[in-house]
Structure formats: structure tokens, C-alpha cells
Design a protein around this motif. Structure first.
Motif, PDB file in Angstrom:
ATOM      1  N   ASN A  39       0.079 -45.698  20.034  1.00 20.76           N
ATOM      2  CA  ASN A  39      -1.195 -44.974  20.108  1.00 20.76           C
ATOM      3  C   ASN A  39      -1.257 -44.060  21.322  1.00 20.76           C
ATOM      4  OD1 ASN A  39      -2.150 -46.099  17.754  1.00 20.76           O
ATOM      5  ND2 ASN A  39      -3.023 -47.875  18.802  1.00 20.76           N
ATOM      6  N   LYS A  40      -0.722 -44.548  22.434  1.00 22.92           N
ATOM      7  CA  LYS A  40      -0.739 -43.713  23.640  1.00 22.92           C
ATOM      8  C   LYS A  40       0.096 -42.448  23.443  1.00 22.92           C
ATOM      9  CE  LYS A  40      -1.220 -44.684  27.784  1.00 22.92           C
ATOM     10  NZ  LYS A  40      -0.891 -45.014  29.174  1.00 22.92           N
ATOM     11  N   ARG A  41       1.232 -42.597  22.795  1.00 21.32           N
ATOM     12  CA  ARG A  41       2.073 -41.425  22.527  1.00 21.32           C
ATOM     13  C   ARG A  41       1.335 -40.441  21.622  1.00 21.32           C
ATOM     14  NH1 ARG A  41       4.677 -39.803  18.221  1.00 21.32           N
ATOM     15  NH2 ARG A  41       6.362 -38.275  18.440  1.00 21.32           N
ATOM     16  N   LEU A  42       0.764 -40.980  20.562  1.00 16.42           N
ATOM     17  CA  LEU A  42       0.092 -40.128  19.576  1.00 16.42           C
ATOM     18  C   LEU A  42      -1.024 -39.306  20.218  1.00 16.42           C
ATOM     19  CD1 LEU A  42       0.588 -39.739  16.598  1.00 16.42           C
ATOM     20  CD2 LEU A  42      -1.253 -41.365  16.121  1.00 16.42           C
ATOM     21  N   ALA A  43      -1.753 -39.945  21.140  1.00 17.16           N
ATOM     22  CA  ALA A  43      -2.861 -39.259  21.789  1.00 17.16           C
ATOM     23  C   ALA A  43      -2.372 -38.067  22.626  1.00 17.16           C
ATOM     24  CB  ALA A  43      -3.633 -40.236  22.676  1.00 17.16           C
ATOM     25  N   GLN A  44      -1.119 -38.099  23.031  1.00 20.30           N
ATOM     26  CA  GLN A  44      -0.569 -37.007  23.838  1.00 20.30           C
ATOM     27  C   GLN A  44      -0.101 -35.827  22.994  1.00 20.30           C
ATOM     28  OE1 GLN A  44      -0.270 -36.155  26.976  1.00 20.30           O
ATOM     29  NE2 GLN A  44      -1.407 -37.937  27.666  1.00 20.30           N
ATOM     30  N   PHE A  45       0.013 -36.034  21.697  1.00 19.45           N
ATOM     31  CA  PHE A  45       0.511 -34.954  20.836  1.00 19.45           C
ATOM     32  C   PHE A  45      -0.500 -34.650  19.734  1.00 19.45           C
ATOM     33  CE2 PHE A  45       4.643 -36.872  22.304  1.00 19.45           C
ATOM     34  CZ  PHE A  45       5.093 -35.777  23.028  1.00 19.45           C
ATOM     35  N   PRO A  46      -1.665 -34.140  20.116  1.00 20.26           N
ATOM     36  CA  PRO A  46      -2.694 -33.901  19.103  1.00 20.26           C
ATOM     37  C   PRO A  46      -2.314 -32.748  18.162  1.00 20.26           C
ATOM     38  CG  PRO A  46      -3.417 -33.071  21.235  1.00 20.26           C
ATOM     39  CD  PRO A  46      -2.106 -33.750  21.467  1.00 20.26           C
ATOM     40  N   ASP A  47      -1.476 -31.836  18.640  1.00 15.67           N
ATOM     41  CA  ASP A  47      -1.148 -30.643  17.860  1.00 15.67           C
ATOM     42  C   ASP A  47       0.295 -30.770  17.368  1.00 15.67           C
ATOM     43  OD1 ASP A  47      -0.391 -28.179  16.922  1.00 15.67           O
ATOM     44  OD2 ASP A  47      -1.221 -27.046  18.611  1.00 15.67           O
ATOM     45  N   ASP A  48       0.433 -31.038  16.068  1.00 16.84           N
ATOM     46  CA  ASP A  48       1.770 -31.301  15.550  1.00 16.84           C
ATOM     47  C   ASP A  48       2.684 -30.072  15.623  1.00 16.84           C
ATOM     48  OD1 ASP A  48       3.592 -33.244  14.313  1.00 16.84           O
ATOM     49  OD2 ASP A  48       3.597 -31.796  12.665  1.00 16.84           O
ATOM     50  N   VAL A  49       2.104 -28.896  15.416  1.00 17.66           N
ATOM     51  CA  VAL A  49       2.929 -27.690  15.464  1.00 17.66           C
ATOM     52  C   VAL A  49       3.522 -27.509  16.866  1.00 17.66           C
ATOM     53  CG1 VAL A  49       2.926 -25.176  15.185  1.00 17.66           C
ATOM     54  CG2 VAL A  49       1.591 -26.610  13.625  1.00 17.66           C
ATOM     55  N   ALA A  50       2.662 -27.712  17.860  1.00 16.13           N
ATOM     56  CA  ALA A  50       3.133 -27.582  19.244  1.00 16.13           C
ATOM     57  C   ALA A  50       4.194 -28.636  19.552  1.00 16.13           C
ATOM     58  CB  ALA A  50       1.948 -27.722  20.209  1.00 16.13           C
ATOM     59  N   LEU A  51       3.978 -29.851  19.042  1.00 19.60           N
ATOM     60  CA  LEU A  51       4.951 -30.917  19.261  1.00 19.60           C
ATOM     61  C   LEU A  51       6.303 -30.538  18.667  1.00 19.60           C
ATOM     62  CD1 LEU A  51       6.026 -33.790  19.867  1.00 19.60           C
ATOM     63  CD2 LEU A  51       4.912 -34.551  17.768  1.00 19.60           C
ATOM     64  N   GLN A  52       6.288 -30.028  17.427  1.00 21.97           N
ATOM     65  CA  GLN A  52       7.564 -29.690  16.786  1.00 21.97           C
ATOM     66  C   GLN A  52       8.274 -28.567  17.535  1.00 21.97           C
ATOM     67  OE1 GLN A  52       8.502 -31.967  14.996  1.00 21.97           O
ATOM     68  NE2 GLN A  52       6.503 -32.854  14.555  1.00 21.97           N
ATOM     69  N   ARG A  53       7.515 -27.621  18.047  1.00 21.64           N
ATOM     70  CA  ARG A  53       8.137 -26.527  18.820  1.00 21.64           C
ATOM     71  C   ARG A  53       8.761 -27.068  20.110  1.00 21.64           C
ATOM     72  NH1 ARG A  53       4.273 -22.557  20.576  1.00 21.64           N
ATOM     73  NH2 ARG A  53       6.066 -21.556  21.544  1.00 21.64           N
ATOM     74  N   LEU A 262       9.567 -36.382  27.825  1.00 21.94           N
ATOM     75  CA  LEU A 262       9.933 -37.732  28.276  1.00 21.94           C
ATOM     76  C   LEU A 262       8.700 -38.589  28.543  1.00 21.94           C
ATOM     77  CD1 LEU A 262      11.947 -39.868  29.377  1.00 21.94           C
ATOM     78  CD2 LEU A 262      11.903 -38.668  31.556  1.00 21.94           C
ATOM     79  N   THR A 263       7.814 -38.107  29.402  1.00 21.35           N
ATOM     80  CA  THR A 263       6.699 -38.969  29.802  1.00 21.35           C
ATOM     81  C   THR A 263       5.697 -39.151  28.665  1.00 21.35           C
ATOM     82  OG1 THR A 263       5.417 -37.121  30.727  1.00 21.35           O
ATOM     83  CG2 THR A 263       6.929 -38.251  32.201  1.00 21.35           C
ATOM     84  N   ARG A 264       5.514 -38.103  27.863  1.00 17.36           N
ATOM     85  CA  ARG A 264       4.563 -38.250  26.758  1.00 17.36           C
ATOM     86  C   ARG A 264       5.105 -39.172  25.684  1.00 17.36           C
ATOM     87  NH1 ARG A 264       1.763 -32.797  24.950  1.00 17.36           N
ATOM     88  NH2 ARG A 264       3.648 -31.635  25.408  1.00 17.36           N
ATOM     89  N   SER A 265       6.421 -39.093  25.411  1.00 19.63           N
ATOM     90  CA  SER A 265       7.007 -39.946  24.384  1.00 19.63           C
ATOM     91  C   SER A 265       7.130 -41.390  24.858  1.00 19.63           C
ATOM     92  CB  SER A 265       8.407 -39.448  24.000  1.00 19.63           C
ATOM     93  OG  SER A 265       8.349 -38.122  23.559  1.00 19.63           O
ATOM     94  N   ALA A 266       7.376 -41.566  26.138  1.00 17.95           N
ATOM     95  CA  ALA A 266       7.679 -42.904  26.649  1.00 17.95           C
ATOM     96  C   ALA A 266       6.423 -43.751  26.798  1.00 17.95           C
ATOM     97  CB  ALA A 266       8.397 -42.790  27.989  1.00 17.95           C
ATOM     98  N   THR A 267       5.486 -43.255  27.587  1.00 19.12           N
ATOM     99  CA  THR A 267       4.321 -44.073  27.908  1.00 19.12           C
ATOM    100  C   THR A 267       3.017 -43.353  27.567  1.00 19.12           C
ATOM    101  OG1 THR A 267       4.552 -43.231  30.157  1.00 19.12           O
ATOM    102  CG2 THR A 267       5.375 -45.439  29.743  1.00 19.12           C
ATOM    103  N   GLY A 268       3.116 -42.218  26.893  1.00 18.47           N
ATOM    104  CA  GLY A 268       1.907 -41.493  26.535  1.00 18.47           C
ATOM    105  C   GLY A 268       1.181 -40.931  27.737  1.00 18.47           C
TER     106      GLY A 268
END
Lengths: 475, 219
Positions: A39-53, A262-268
Motif C-alpha cells: 500500500n505504501k508503494r502504491l500511494a507513491q505512484f498515483p499516476d500510472d503513466v508517469a510510473l511507466q515512463r 528505489l525509495t518509492r518502490s522499497a518503502t513507499g
């Protein structure tokens, strides 16, 4: 203290996993921890398009860096040396430990304080130091807890994730002199802080890992929340960093995207509390910092992964741990069951290079290939493809297995191979297939009631009385 | 095997497998220049820092001394370790010394014993701030020791509003970091913390338990 887990045979992997699956308390704590991290990771990537880029960029940077790996390592070494950091090369864990002990002995060091480093776990540095009469104390709270308990980390980011606060409270009360039982997390952390503060002030050497190395500036980047990494690299007179050869990037501008992933994927976290960039030992005139900085670059099988175009992508890893946080297998069996330094999906694909496929192939088979790991991997390592590849390597005929992976062919069985060949032929030739199914439905009473792994958890399979084909023709 | 031979072997193995280098990805274009004005950017930094449990204050350059005194008396700071970079500001030092004791972090050494045991807070300047993540950037140097922002239980950091940029990338490019970095650059975004016990967040793990940011609005 810690027993080396390197030599735990893989056939016990199943039993260790089974024991965890049957322990409801562990199940609950892993599930809770993984849900929390997901959940913590997900909260850091609200915009999927930006995440994929961003993932595209992260992948491109890692692949580019690997494509120039030997050149970047040479540039890095030259730059670090010019900056005053001493670079050492280690092909095996023994090399790494020997180099470390030589550095320590040259300085008459008796006590070492360690920031978090998975590579130091990989080479079992604590053991080697102890054998050489040097005290090594972990200072990351999770690592400290695990060391107190004579255990190994069960997660690469959160080492003590398998322990509840009550267990930790009992551990502290039992193992730390003068400490009374408390299960307040704040108090427990303050106890750890107090014990370790004294050690930071008196240790001769501070050890750390490295998250990223920058070739163009000769910089070591370390990411952390607690401050123990900064303590270990600032207070003692000598700092020794140890890491794998793959962790290098060319440009400083390659750091921010990887750091963010790294930090967003690891611990959000958008960023960790501290990002520490070290480019030299203390310069004349500076008021603090270590007089000597050493870097140990470890191979330990990474060159083997590098040599194969497909397996090379294993080295893209930035060790965020997102793959294990999202793995249905890891969530159920926890990190210790794997028996390797790196657990979870990344452990399954890196361990065969570090330890040989002969002792680790069972890990690659413990996957449903659901693909959750690849979906979250910030640098897009195709983990399921690599698992299939490693399985293929393990089950190859040893006579023709080739040298891509040490220990290839170790799972080979001529009987099993003959059965699979028969199976493949049956499906390839329609006449054979029809004959087989016709026989199977007539001879169904011969089906064994015990069907190996299948009947451990399922009802035995039996061919139908009438084939599907027959039912279609004559409903 | 000698060090040199090991190095050679590793590099040879890599070279033997190396294919043509890929094209260098341009990470810079990914970070667009933001259109925000400076005050909004600074607000964003302050908000992020506040959310990360840092304490934020604002002051004009003229009032800095009294602002720091208020913070110190509020936190019952008696012994304050002041970074040498601030000692040249005699007006500020005079102001501070009226109320509390200042640890003479001289230009030749940091009193490690005192920092670990008796100092209540460390006072430092910052190199700049990053709005995107709410981050302070500290560069080490002859007058900027590293331990003041790390060892005492409270870290008080002075940030000039004009030094706030959008992102780390932005700062790296503007200031040409690739041409040379100091001994140590540290990015700080909250007080020291850990969630290593049952994912429960606790502050004051190994570094400062409190982080106080004083934003100086220099106009």
C-alpha cells in the motif's frame, strides 16, 4: 553466532517452507507486513503513466550502465583513486573477507560498526571478522535485532520483518544487560540507540554497503532512514564500503531517477531520511569524517550472469525488494525458508550465480510465474522469464548443458526427461494423442492414488470415463 | 592471487561478454523545469518537511538571532554546537551567546566527546533545499562539519529561501555537480527514523530526534 546458511541443502527448502506455512502467527505477520509495504508503494505512484515512463528510464539507465560495465568500473576506479578512496577487487567472498581483515589488521582495529549491507551478508563478513578476533556489530535496528537473535535477515530492506514487537521486547530483555522488558516500540528503539551510540563513538572501522556508484565523479551513494549509515561512514577513523560490481552508473544525472524508483518502490517514501553521497576521505582542513575510505568491489558470480545476454538483466537490480513484497510465495514462506542471503524473486534469480544452480535450483521452481514481481520491478527485470530459463538450465542433460550457469544440469533425471519427451510427442502427433486418450479412459482404474507432489495438496487425478472428444461427437 | 590479477580477471571476463554499448539515456529531459514561482516552491518544501515531522520556522535575516533563541529556549537547549560557517556572523553569535552556551567547534577539530554526550543541539547552514521531496541539502567543507547535523539530539538548519530549487536533478545541473563534489553531500528530509520493529514508525533512531528548519526569507 550466526550459522552460515549457504550450505543448507535445497531439499530442505520444502520443509522450511512447509513449517512457515503451518505457523499462523508467522503467516499473519508476513501478510500484514507485505500489505503495508504494497500500500505504501502504491500511494507513491498515483499516476500510472508517469510510473511507466520512469520505469522505462530506470531500465534504460541500468541497461546502458551494464552495456559499458567494464569501462565504467575502470573510470570509477580511476576517479575514486584520484579522490583518495582506495579501491579493492574481490572475485570471491574469501577475497573480500581477506581484504577486509588486512585493512583492519593494518590499523590494529578491534571493533567494527556496520551500517546495513546485504553484500556483507553475502560474503558472511561477520563470521570472518569474528574468526579473526574482531568484533562486528550491526547498527541498522533491524540488523541489530537479527544479530542479537543469532539469525539472518529475512528481508533485504526490513531485516527483522519476521519478528513481532513482543518477540523483540523479549529478546532485548534477555540479551541486553540491564534492560527490562518493554514492548513500547519507542522505548525499544531508544534502547537500541543507546547501546549503539557508544559503539559508534569507539569503533575503529565503519562498514557500509553502497546503493549506487557514480563513475564520472567517483561518488558512493547510500540511502537510509536511521542515520546509522551516516554514523558508520562519518564517525570511525576508517570507512570500508563493500558492494557488487554491477552497482555503477556513468553520470550523476542517472542517480535521481534511480533514487526515486528505489525509495518509492522499497518503502513507499518519496525520498529516504538521508541520502549520503561520499566522494572522498576527510580532506586536510576538514573537521570530521574518516581519514581513510576503502571500497571493496565484489564479483562472486556476477560476471557469470553478465556473460549471458538474457541472464545479464539480473544485474539491473537496484535491491528495492518490491519483488518480494508482491510475491505470493515470499508472503507465505518468508525470507528464511529460501536459505539464501537474498530471498524472494530476486533471490531466486541471483542466488544461482552466487552459489551455483546445484544448490539453488529448487528456488526457481517455487514460483507460479504469476508475474507480480516483473510488474512492480522498477527497472523491469523480466523475472518470470529468468525463472523459466534457470529451470531449463537446471533440468538440461549435464553432458550438453554448457557453461552459462554453474551447476546446470544438476536437476536432470533421464526418466523424467523420457516422460516429458513422450508427453511432447503425444501432443505433437494427433494419432498418438487419440490412441493415448483412448487407452487412458479405458485403463483409468490403473491410475495411481499417490501422484507425487500433486496429491500432497490435491485429490488424485483420474482420466474421465469418456473423453471430451467422444462427448462432443455423441452428446 | 594478487589484487592486480583479480582485477584483471574480473575485467577480462566482463570484456569478453561485452556487446556494443547502448545509447546513453537522457535523464535530464525527464525533469521538466517547473513553472511555479519561488514562493510557491518554498511553500511546497515547507509543507513536505512539516508532513515529515520536521519543525518549520520562518524568520527574516535580521530576526534570525532572536528566532534561534526562541527555538533553543523552547527546546531547553543549553549547549549549542555551532558550525564554523556561522561563527563569522558576529551579530548572530552575540545574540545566541546572551542566552545559551555555545560549543566552540573550532576550525581545527570537532569535539566528538562533547557532541556525543553533552551537546543539546547542532546548528548548521544548508547548501539548499529541494521542493519536490522536502529536502535539505548539506555540503561538507572546512567550515561545515558533518557531525553537527547527525550526532546531537536536535539539528537546527538554516535555509535561505532563495536556495530552494525544484528537484535534485535541477540542483545538480544548475550547479554543475558533475564537475566536482565535496567530500560529502547529504540530503536530509526528516528527523532520523525507523520502522524496523513491526512496521511501527519511531523517531530518533540513530540521528537527531528532532529536525528544525529555519527558513530565512531574504529579500
Amino acid at each position: 553466532m550466526n550459522q552460515p546458511l549457504h550450505f543448507v541443502p535445497s531439499d530442505e527448502f520444502r520443509q522450511r517452507a512447509q513449517a512457515v506455512v503451518e505457523n499462523p502467527a508467522l503467516q499473519k505477520s508476513f501478510r500484514g507486513a507485505m500489505d503495508f509495504l504494497q500500500n505504501k508503494r502504491l500511494a507513491q505512484f498515483p499516476d500510472d503513466v508517469a510510473l511507466q515512463r520512469l520505469r522505462d528510464l530506470g531500465e534504460a539507465i541500468r541497461q546502458y550502465s551494464l552495456s559499458k560495465l567494464p569501462d565504467l568500473l575502470e573510470t570509477l576506479e580511476a576517479k575514486l583513486t584520484a579522490n583518495g578512496i582506495q579501491v579493492h577487487w574481490a572475485e570471491t567472498p574469501e577475497d573480500a573477507n581477506r581484504i577486509f581483515i588486512e585493512i583492519a589488521q593494518a590499523q590494529g582495529a578491534r571493533a567494527v560498526i556496520k551500517g546495513k549491507s546485504m553484500v556483507s551478508e553475502e560474503v558472511e563478513l561477520n563470521h570472518a571478522l569474528q574468526a579473526a578476533g574482531i568484533e562486528a556489530l550491526e547498527s541498522d535496528m533491524g540488523e541489530y535485532i537479527v544479530q542479537l537473535a543469532d539469525e539472518k535477515p529475512s528481508h533485504i530492506i526490513m531485516p527483522a520483518i519476521h519478528k513481532t514487537k513482543v518477540e523483540i521486547a523479549e529478546l532485548f530483555a534477555e540479551r541486553i544487560p540491564g534492560v527490562d522488558y518493554t514492548d513500547s516500540v519507542d522505548e525499544l528503539i531508544q534502547i537500541g540507540r543507546k547501546v549503539l551510540r557508544d559503539k559508534f563513538a569507539t569503533a575503529d572501522i565503519g562498514v557500509s554497503g553502497v546503493n549506487l556508484m557514480v563513475a564520472e565523479t567517483g561518488t558512493l551513494c547510500l540511502v537510509e532512514n536511521e542515520g546509522n549509515g551516516r554514523m558508520s561512514t562519518t564517525v570511525p577513523r576508517i570507512h570500508v564500503a563493500i558492494t557488487g560490481i554491477e552497482k555503477v552508473v556513468e553520470k550523476l544525472t542517472h542517480v535521481p531517477p534511480l533514487l526515486s524508483l528505489l525509495t518509492r518502490s522499497a518503502t513507499g517514501q518519496a525520498i529516504t531520511t538521508y541520502v549520503n553521497m561520499i566522494s572522498s576521505p576527510r580532506k586536510p582542513g576538514e573537521l570530521d569524517g574518516p581519514d581513510e575510505v576503502h571500497l571493496i568491489l565484489l564479483d562472486n558470480g556476477r560476471t557469470q550472469a553478465y556473460a549471458d545476454p538474457q541472464l545479464r538483466s539480473t544485474l539491473q537490480c537496484i535491491r528495492c525488494g518490491a519483488c518480494m513484497n508482491h510475491c505470493p510465495v515470499y508472503t507465505r514462506i518468508g525470507g528464511h525458508a529460501y536459505g539464501t542471503t537474498y530471498p524472494g524473486p530476486i533471490g531466486k534469480i541471483i542466488s544461482p550465480h552466487l552459489l551455483g544452480l546445484d544448490s539453488t535450483y529448487a528456488l526457481a521452481t517455487a514460483s507460479t510465474l504469476c508475474g507480480a514481481c516483473a510488474e512492480v520491478c522498477p527497472v523491469r527485470i523480466p523475472i518470470p522469464d529468468l525463472l523459466i530459463r534457470l529451470r531449463t538450465e537446471a533440468y538440461k542433460n549435464p553432458a550438453t548443458a554448457g557453461e552459462a550457469v554453474r551447476g546446470a544440469g544438476s536437476a536432470y533425471s533421464s526418466v523424467a526427461m523420457a516422460l516429458w519427451h513422450g508427453w511432447a510427442a503425444t501432443y505433437r502427433y494427433p494419432t498418438l494423442y487419440r490412441l493415448f486418450t483412448w487407452c487412458a479412459s479405458r485403463l483409468r482404474f490403473l491410475t495411481p492414488r499417490k501422484q507425487g507432489g500433486w496429491t500432497r495438496n490435491h485429490v488424485a487425478m483420474q482420466p474421465a470415463k469418456r473423453r471430451f472428444r467422444d462427448r462432443l461427437n455423441r452428446p | 592471487m594478487s589484487q592486480q590479477a583479480i582485477r584483471q580477471r574480473i575485467l577480462e571476463k566482463l570484456r569478453a561478454a561485452q556487446a556494443a554499448p547502448l545509447a546513453c539515456p537522457d535523464a535530464e529531459v525527464f525533469y521538466k523545469e517547473s513553472m511555479e514561482d519561488q514562493p510557491t516552491r518554498v511553500e511546497r518544501l515547507m509543507l513536505h518537511m512539516k508532513n515529515a515531522m520536521a519543525e518549520v520556522h520562518r524568520s527574516s535575516a535580521a530576526d534570525l538571532g532572536s528566532c534561534l533563541n526562541r527555538i533553543c529556549s523552547d527546546k531547553q537547549v543549553q549547549l549549542l554546537a555551532v558550525a564554523p560557517e556561522l561563527l563569522s556572523d558576529s551579530a548572530l553569535c552575540e545574540h545566541l551567546s546572551q542566552q545559551l552556551q555555545m560549543l566552540p567547534v573550532t576550525q581545527c577539530h570537532v569535539d566528538q566527546e562533547a557532541l556525543f554526550n553533552t551537546v543539546d543541539a547542532g546548528l548548521t547552514l544548508t547548501h539548499g533545499g529541494i521542493a519536490e521531496t522536502g529536502t535539505l541539502v548539506l555540503w561538507s567543507g572546512d567550515e561545515s562539519p558533518r557531525m553537527l547535523s547527525l550526532v546531537p539530539p536536535v539539528h537546527i538548519a538554516i535555509l535561505h529561501a532563495s536556495c530552494v530549487v525544484e528537484s535534485l536533478m535541477d540542483m545538480m545541473i544548475r550547479e554543475k555537480w558533475s564537475t566536482g563534489l565535496p567530500t560529502n553531500v547529504v540530503l536530509i528530509s526528516s528527523p532520523s527514523k525507523t520502522a524496523d520493529i513491526q512496521q511501527t514508525l519511531a523517531y530518533g533512531a540513530h540521528g537527531p530526534k528532532q529536525l528544525v528548519v529555519v527558513l530565512v526569507e531574504d529579500r
